[in-house]
Design a protein around this motif. Sequence first.
Motif, PDB file in Angstrom:
ATOM      1  N   ARG A   1       0.816  -1.216   0.000  1.00 25.77           N
ATOM      2  CA  ARG A   1       0.000   0.000   0.000  1.00 25.77           C
ATOM      3  C   ARG A   1       0.851   1.267   0.000  1.00 25.77           C
ATOM      4  N   ILE A   2       1.997   1.223   0.696  1.00 26.60           N
ATOM      5  CA  ILE A   2       2.834   2.428   0.805  1.00 26.60           C
ATOM      6  C   ILE A   2       4.279   1.999   0.594  1.00 26.60           C
TER       7      ILE A   2
ATOM      8  N   GLN B   1       0.821   4.636  -2.378  1.00 25.45           N
ATOM      9  CA  GLN B   1       1.376   5.931  -1.999  1.00 25.45           C
ATOM     10  C   GLN B   1       2.894   5.823  -1.983  1.00 25.45           C
TER      11      GLN B   1
ATOM     12  N   LEU C   1       6.453   7.770  -1.253  1.00 22.90           N
ATOM     13  CA  LEU C   1       6.991   8.920  -0.525  1.00 22.90           C
ATOM     14  C   LEU C   1       8.505   8.842  -0.518  1.00 22.90           C
TER      15      LEU C   1
ATOM     16  N   LYS D   1     -10.329  -0.590  -1.885  1.00 18.57           N
ATOM     17  CA  LYS D   1      -9.531  -0.763  -0.677  1.00 18.57           C
ATOM     18  C   LYS D   1      -9.810   0.378   0.279  1.00 18.57           C
ATOM     19  N   LYS D   2      -9.712   0.067   1.575  1.00 17.06           N
ATOM     20  CA  LYS D   2      -9.895   1.109   2.594  1.00 17.06           C
ATOM     21  C   LYS D   2      -8.634   1.944   2.679  1.00 17.06           C
ATOM     22  N   LEU D   3      -8.798   3.148   3.233  1.00 17.40           N
ATOM     23  CA  LEU D   3      -7.693   4.095   3.260  1.00 17.40           C
ATOM     24  C   LEU D   3      -6.568   3.589   4.146  1.00 17.40           C
ATOM     25  N   MET D   4      -5.343   3.693   3.639  1.00 14.25           N
ATOM     26  CA  MET D   4      -4.154   3.363   4.438  1.00 14.25           C
ATOM     27  C   MET D   4      -3.026   4.220   3.883  1.00 14.25           C
ATOM     28  N   VAL D   5      -2.694   5.282   4.577  1.00 13.58           N
ATOM     29  CA  VAL D   5      -1.696   6.228   4.080  1.00 13.58           C
ATOM     30  C   VAL D   5      -0.829   6.722   5.230  1.00 13.58           C
ATOM     31  N   ILE D   6       0.299   7.309   4.855  1.00 15.71           N
ATOM     32  CA  ILE D   6       1.190   7.944   5.833  1.00 15.71           C
ATOM     33  C   ILE D   6       1.090   9.439   5.659  1.00 15.71           C
TER      34      ILE D   6
ATOM     35  N   VAL E   1      -1.726  14.445   4.287  1.00 15.97           N
ATOM     36  CA  VAL E   1      -1.233  13.307   3.514  1.00 15.97           C
ATOM     37  C   VAL E   1      -0.862  13.789   2.120  1.00 15.97           C
ATOM     38  N   GLN E   2       0.303  13.369   1.655  1.00 17.12           N
ATOM     39  CA  GLN E   2       0.729  13.728   0.300  1.00 17.12           C
ATOM     40  C   GLN E   2       0.571  12.536  -0.634  1.00 17.12           C
ATOM     41  N   THR E   3      -0.136  12.753  -1.729  1.00 13.29           N
ATOM     42  CA  THR E   3      -0.220  11.737  -2.781  1.00 13.29           C
ATOM     43  C   THR E   3       0.213  12.394  -4.083  1.00 13.29           C
TER      44      THR E   3
ATOM     45  N   LEU F   1       0.903   6.593  10.478  1.00 13.66           N
ATOM     46  CA  LEU F   1       0.179   5.746   9.531  1.00 13.66           C
ATOM     47  C   LEU F   1      -1.278   5.748   9.954  1.00 13.66           C
TER      48      LEU F   1
ATOM     49  N   ARG G   1      -5.374   4.663   9.152  1.00 16.95           N
ATOM     50  CA  ARG G   1      -6.237   3.719   8.436  1.00 16.95           C
ATOM     51  C   ARG G   1      -7.674   4.039   8.797  1.00 16.95           C
TER      52      ARG G   1
ATOM     53  N   GLU H   1      -0.008   3.584  13.760  1.00 20.84           N
ATOM     54  CA  GLU H   1       1.412   3.500  14.075  1.00 20.84           C
ATOM     55  C   GLU H   1       2.053   4.860  13.870  1.00 20.84           C
TER      56      GLU H   1
END
Lengths: 181, 145
Positions: A32-33, A67, A69, B5-10, B26-28, B61, B63, B79
């Motif tokens: 995912r990342i 994503q 980075l 998919k469900k959101l999962m980002v840093i 969040v940067q994409t 992180l 979610r 996290e």
Amino acid sequence: MPRSFFMRGPTPIRRTLQYLESGTIALRDQVRIVNVYYRNRDLAHKGAREFVFWNFPQLQYQNPGVQLLTFVNTMPTPYIEAFLESGKKVVIDVFDHSRQQVSDRVKGTLGKTEQILSAEAQARRTVANPANFGKGFPRHCICEIPGQIPCPRVICFPDHMKRKHYEDPFSPDSPMKAKEE
Amino acid sequence: MAAVKKLMVIGKVVRKLAPKISLVEVQTNRLDSYLNMYFGHYDQYRADDGPHLTKVDDYVLIRSKAKPERVDLIYEVTEVVIRDGVLRDPLTGKRVVGDKNRIDFLEDMQGINRLLPDQGKCQESLKYSENDVPDGLPQAVRDKS
């Protein structure tokens, strides 16, 4: 448009569709990342730097849902960190690697194998029936196919083929009467 | 058809809205279809900290929650990836300090400071005045004009 309008920045070949589509790394669905940590100056970080410069646009184009980075000048050694759907982390140390070595390691660790890619391509082929037409298919309407009824935009249909036509059995021009005879 | 998919980002904690609610940026990367170039796009999410004590400038992180209890808190921090000012090497677990000029393990830096206590004073010797620049260089002309 003058050429200078589009040929901007260093190595503008990276900003061509052909270059973006030629990416070879398709990440697995679990990934995912992806984070890349590197520094701007050290020689040992050169591979990671070049991987980000040359291959990041391709990687993002091939994997739009992931994503990507970069963390610059935060860690002493270069490494790549991937976060999976299950919550696990994958850390790939790329200290003193060349760009090709970094790319091969990412493809081997996080990328889909040839077997998975061929199986997915096969599944796509079976679902896509070439006889289908409509929105999203190669042929929009059945009028494009030779031998079928022509497009009513080009040729005016006779009255009995129009939607709101009601047959009058007592009219002398009615085809229903012609059939009875 | 693939499931959404469900959101999962840093993202980076930009502000604290409450002691346990943080605003995460969040940067994409989004493709500009005319230039065929990727640009950073920033979104902000309200996230529930939970047991993590996050501060501003932490990388976290987030979610989407399986069962959100509040309508305005759909995301949670699972996290803390990087704590502000407390960087750790993932392979060894040692703390790291530095900036773009120099970055190294904290233990090594402390060892250097202990063995070479005059290291800071030696930096003054690297500075030069206009008298040290030899003639002929453009900088000499600029300094003396």
